[in-house]
Design an enzyme around this catalytic site. Structure first.
Site, PDB file in Angstrom:
ATOM      1  N   ASP A   4     -11.400  27.535 -27.884  1.00 24.83           N
ATOM      2  CA  ASP A   4     -10.134  26.812 -27.730  1.00 24.83           C
ATOM      3  C   ASP A   4      -9.209  27.243 -28.858  1.00 24.83           C
ATOM      4  OD1 ASP A   4      -8.163  25.042 -26.993  1.00 24.83           O
ATOM      5  OD2 ASP A   4      -9.167  23.263 -27.799  1.00 24.83           O
ATOM      6  N   PRO A   5      -8.537  28.382 -28.722  1.00 23.40           N
ATOM      7  CA  PRO A   5      -7.765  28.959 -29.831  1.00 23.40           C
ATOM      8  C   PRO A   5      -6.670  28.028 -30.351  1.00 23.40           C
ATOM      9  CG  PRO A   5      -8.066  30.568 -28.087  1.00 23.40           C
ATOM     10  CD  PRO A   5      -8.517  29.248 -27.534  1.00 23.40           C
TER      11      PRO A   5
END
Length: 455
Positions: A164-165
């Site tokens: 989940d950047p």
């Protein structure tokens, strides 16, 4: 986790009711202290134990972060239940690790599950090996426990960002809760610093800087830049005597340290003005205009912050990290870009608050030296060592005092940048004598008084 200058051809203007400035070039590293209505320096509340003792307590500190991390997983909201369970399961792979094999097998499991790209996995394993070897050099009694504890949290945070950047805003404030990324970075770098062979030059001037901040003034530190770990090293050397400066610096971060998944968790613990660096502006020609627009937004953020007053700015006008001379192998602060120094001076002059400019020297390349050459691709190799580090500040240098002896404004700008660089070189040589030539406190000079304020 730092920072490169903006592209030299980049031209932008910052407009405000008080100032309109043009920037043909602006450098790598700026640090700003967020404005507070009451700038109370929280010295007593956040004073640290002597770093020599903290090394032995480091595992406990990371254990607390692991506990907070697990609690954050357990209380996660806004996700589907099945997604929440899957995320919790694979993240506990690292947070529950007790041994080296647990960590390395965890990396393999993430690759096999298709959750971790091979290049990132290889980078994580290399970082682990280098970090382990460096911490073992320290001689800390509980080194193995510290290595597993610190790397478990680091790997967990790296994998979380791959999944989940995190997206950095132009002005990013350090994330301190529910997970404290600042303390994570400090605890990770702490066992790499040999405090027995580390020094601070002219500590009284940092107290002077804090008084100026309390009075609503802005302060600019014109500095060299050595490693991705510079922010943590500076904070570690100042945390006992100047914790406010240590925790509230804002860095102008190049896109490398906010896109590299091995670097991002450490960047998330710092206050950042995010820019695209000059050295990588043209890596993809189709993105040049987008990068320029993003830089304009970031610079406007910086100008707005300075207008608040009580800010401290750290800028490395060299435009990147110092590197050794290819012939002699000697490390020295890279030359300063005149336009970068002048632009920062003008920003300070037009901020509406009194401004002060100090030269600052940093020596810590042994801990995490950069590649010998600037690399285009994200994902440089991280060489890590246990070593002493040094930080020194010299008295304020006023532009007006330099300009009076010059025939024209351009000559004055060049002379001012050179005087600042000469001061940084002079301080750097004292630090080098103390650390690399083993002279210790005896390396002090008439202009640089060395101390170890953690003792």
């Amino acid at each position: 986790m730092i920072i490169s200058a903006l592209h030299p051809a980049f031209l932008c203007s910052i407009h405000s009711p008080r100032v309109s400035l043009s920037f043909p070039f602006l450098s790598s590293k700026l640090c700003l202290v967020p404005h507070s209505p009451s700038l109370a320096l929280k010295s007593s509340a956040r004073r640290s134990v002597c770093p020599c003792l903290i090394s032995s307590l480091n595992a406990n500190a990371m254990a607390q972060l692991v506990k907070e991390d697990k609690e954050a997983i357990a209380s996660a909201s806004g996700e589907k239940e099945e997604d929440k369970k899957e995320k919790s399961s694979h993240r506990r792979t690292f947070l529950d690790a007790k041994t080296e094999e647990d960590l390395l097998s965890g990396i393999r499991k993430q690759v096999e599950a298709g959750k971790l790209p091979l290049n990132v996995a290889a980078g994580m394993e290399e970082v682990y090996q280098n970090y382990r070897n460096a911490v073992l050099q320290s001689g800390i009694p509980n080194a193995k426990e510290i290595i597993v504890s610190n790397m478990a949290v680091a790997m967990d945070r790296m994998c979380l960002d791959v999944e989940d950047p995190f997206v950095f805003s132009p002005y990013h404030k350090a994330l301190r809760e529910p997970f404290d990324y600042y303390n994570f970075g400090q605890n990770y770098i702490r066992p790499l610093v040999d405090f027995r062979d580390s020094y601070v030059g002219n500590i009284s001037l940092f107290h002077e800087v804090e008084k100026q901040l309390q009075q609503g003034h802005n302060v600019v530190l014109i500095s060299n830049h050595q490693t991705e770990a510079d922010p943590a090293v500076i904070a570690l050397l100042l945390e006992k005597t100047n914790p406010y400066i240590a925790e509230n610096l804002i860095y102008v971060a190049g896109d490398r340290v906010i896109t590299d998944p091995l670097c991002k968790p450490f960047s998330m613990g710092r206050n950042l003005i995010c820019v695209y660096s000059k050295k990588h502006m043209g890596d993809d020609p189709e993105l040049i205009e987008m990068k320029k627009r993003a830089n304009i937004r970031s610079l406007k953020e910086m100008a707005g912050i300075l207008r608040d007053g009580s800010q401290i700015v750290w800028i490395a006008p060299s435009g990147g990290r110092d590197r050794p001379d290819p012939l002699t192998g000697e490390w020295y602060p890279a030359p300063f870009d005149t336009a970068s120094v002048d632009n920062m001076r003008r920003l300070a002059d037009h901020s509406g608050a009194p401004g002060h400019i100090y030269p600052l020297a940093l020596l810590c390349y042994d801990i995490m030296p950069p590649p010998l050459q600037v690399e285009k691709e994200i994902g440089e190799r991280r060489v890590i060592s246990f070593h002493g580090a040094g930080l020194s500040i010299a008295p304020e240098i006023r532009f007006s005092e330099i300009a009076v002896a010059c025939e024209n404004p351009e000559e004055a700008k060049k002379a001012y940048a050179q005087v600042l660089h000469d001061s940084v070189i002079e301080q750097y040589n004292v630090l080098k004598s103390a650390i690399h030539e083993s002279r210790g406190l005896e390396a002090s000079s008439p202009t640089v008084s060395l101390s170890q304020p953690w003792n």
